[in-house]
Design a protein around this motif. Structure first.
Motif, PDB file in Angstrom:
ATOM      1  N   TYR B  33      42.961  48.789  36.468  1.00  0.00           N
ATOM      2  CA  TYR B  33      42.059  49.398  37.441  1.00  0.00           C
ATOM      3  C   TYR B  33      40.809  48.555  37.574  1.00  0.00           C
ATOM      4  O   TYR B  33      40.310  47.997  36.594  1.00  0.00           O
ATOM      5  N   TYR B  35      36.811  49.055  38.915  1.00  0.00           N
ATOM      6  CA  TYR B  35      35.746  49.973  39.314  1.00  0.00           C
ATOM      7  C   TYR B  35      34.472  49.151  39.483  1.00  0.00           C
ATOM      8  O   TYR B  35      34.354  48.038  38.975  1.00  0.00           O
ATOM      9  N   PHE B  91      33.740  46.836  36.629  1.00  0.00           N
ATOM     10  CA  PHE B  91      34.491  47.168  35.423  1.00  0.00           C
ATOM     11  C   PHE B  91      35.981  47.086  35.697  1.00  0.00           C
ATOM     12  O   PHE B  91      36.461  47.441  36.762  1.00  0.00           O
ATOM     13  N   GLN B 105      42.229  55.451  29.774  1.00  0.00           N
ATOM     14  CA  GLN B 105      41.886  54.164  30.340  1.00  0.00           C
ATOM     15  C   GLN B 105      40.869  53.498  29.431  1.00  0.00           C
ATOM     16  O   GLN B 105      39.848  54.089  29.099  1.00  0.00           O
ATOM     17  N   PHE B 107      38.216  50.540  28.953  1.00  0.00           N
ATOM     18  CA  PHE B 107      37.363  49.743  29.818  1.00  0.00           C
ATOM     19  C   PHE B 107      36.929  48.433  29.168  1.00  0.00           C
ATOM     20  O   PHE B 107      36.705  48.364  27.960  1.00  0.00           O
ATOM     21  N   GLY B 108      36.802  47.428  30.027  1.00  0.00           N
ATOM     22  CA  GLY B 108      36.191  46.186  29.595  1.00  0.00           C
ATOM     23  C   GLY B 108      34.677  46.299  29.651  1.00  0.00           C
ATOM     24  O   GLY B 108      34.143  47.310  30.117  1.00  0.00           O
ATOM     25  N   PRO B 109      33.963  45.263  29.220  1.00  0.00           N
ATOM     26  CA  PRO B 109      32.499  45.308  29.171  1.00  0.00           C
ATOM     27  C   PRO B 109      31.839  45.164  30.530  1.00  0.00           C
ATOM     28  O   PRO B 109      30.646  45.399  30.668  1.00  0.00           O
TER      29      PRO B 109
END
Lengths: 110, 116
Positions: B33, B35, B91, B105, B107-109
């Motif tokens: 995903y 965002y 993101f 989910q 999340f990356g940084p």
């Protein structure tokens, strides 16, 4: 999805106090909610979730309350610690995507 | 196990230039995903890949944004040409399964994009 919003943009508490972060949602069809914590320089991190068939769920030092009648969600953090300082987001999810609220910054002072 | 990684962490470009953001999901996660969070606003969904296919791109703001996930592994998000309002934090998140409400989910940084 429809928007999910937060009542308070910033919450300041003393270490050891209990914190309550609130969230209102508009989509009455929402059936699953998540609280995320985002620390500086990091992405959102899952804290706790709740389904619409529940009104309360507890984790470690955190409790999420869901009031479907008024479409309100809250996150309670017990004995708040400096490490809890972060931005907290509520989100609802449909089939796969997340709809986030604007976020509340929690500031914990020692 | 490595988490979701994103590159670069920061990007500063001038209006009209092109920028490409990269996301490496957690190994084995089929769902990816994108965002973004524009300053002062909430995090908004952009699009969702299942493996290499776009499952949902309803959040893509306009045709200046192009996302790809060739081979179903890493993904890129290209902005061309960049506009001032594209500034924000982008993101990426990945999850293992789709269709299950409890599928978390990760999340990356994020990549902080600044368009001058």
């Amino acid at each position: 999805g429809e928007s999910v919003g937060l009542h308070l943009p910033t919450l300041s508490v003393q270490e050891g106090d209990n914190s309550i972060i609130n969230c209102a949602y508009s989509n009455s069809a929402s059936d699953y909610f998540i609280w995320y914590k985002q620390e500086s320089g990091k992405g959102p991190q899952f804290i706790i979730d709740i389904r619409s068939n529940m009104d309360k769920r507890q984790g470690q030092r955190v409790t999420v309350l869901l009031n479907k009648t008024v479409k309100h969600l809250s996150l309670q953090i017990a004995a708040t610690q400096p490490g809890d300082s972060a931005v907290y987001f509520c989100a609802d999810t449909g089939y796969s995507t997340l709809t986030f609220g604007k976020g509340t910054m929690l500031l914990v002072s020692p | 196990e490595a988490g979701v990684t994103q590159f670069p962490s920061h990007s500063v470009i001038e209006k009209g230039q092109t920028v490409t953001l990269r996301c490496d999901p957690i190994s084995g996660h089929d769902n990816l995903y994108w965002y973004r969070r524009v300053m002062g606003k909430e995090i908004k969904f952009l699009l969702h890949f299942v493996k290499e296919s776009k499952q949902d791109e309803s959040g893509m703001p306009n045709n200046r944004f192009l996302a790809e996930r060739t081979g179903g592994t890493y993904s890129t998000l290209k902005v061309q040409p960049a506009e001032l309002e594209d500034s924000g934090v982008y993101f990426c998140a990945s999850s293992q399964r789709m269709g299950l409400l409890s599928d978390e989910q990760f999340f990356g940084p994020g990549t902080r994009l600044t368009v001058l």
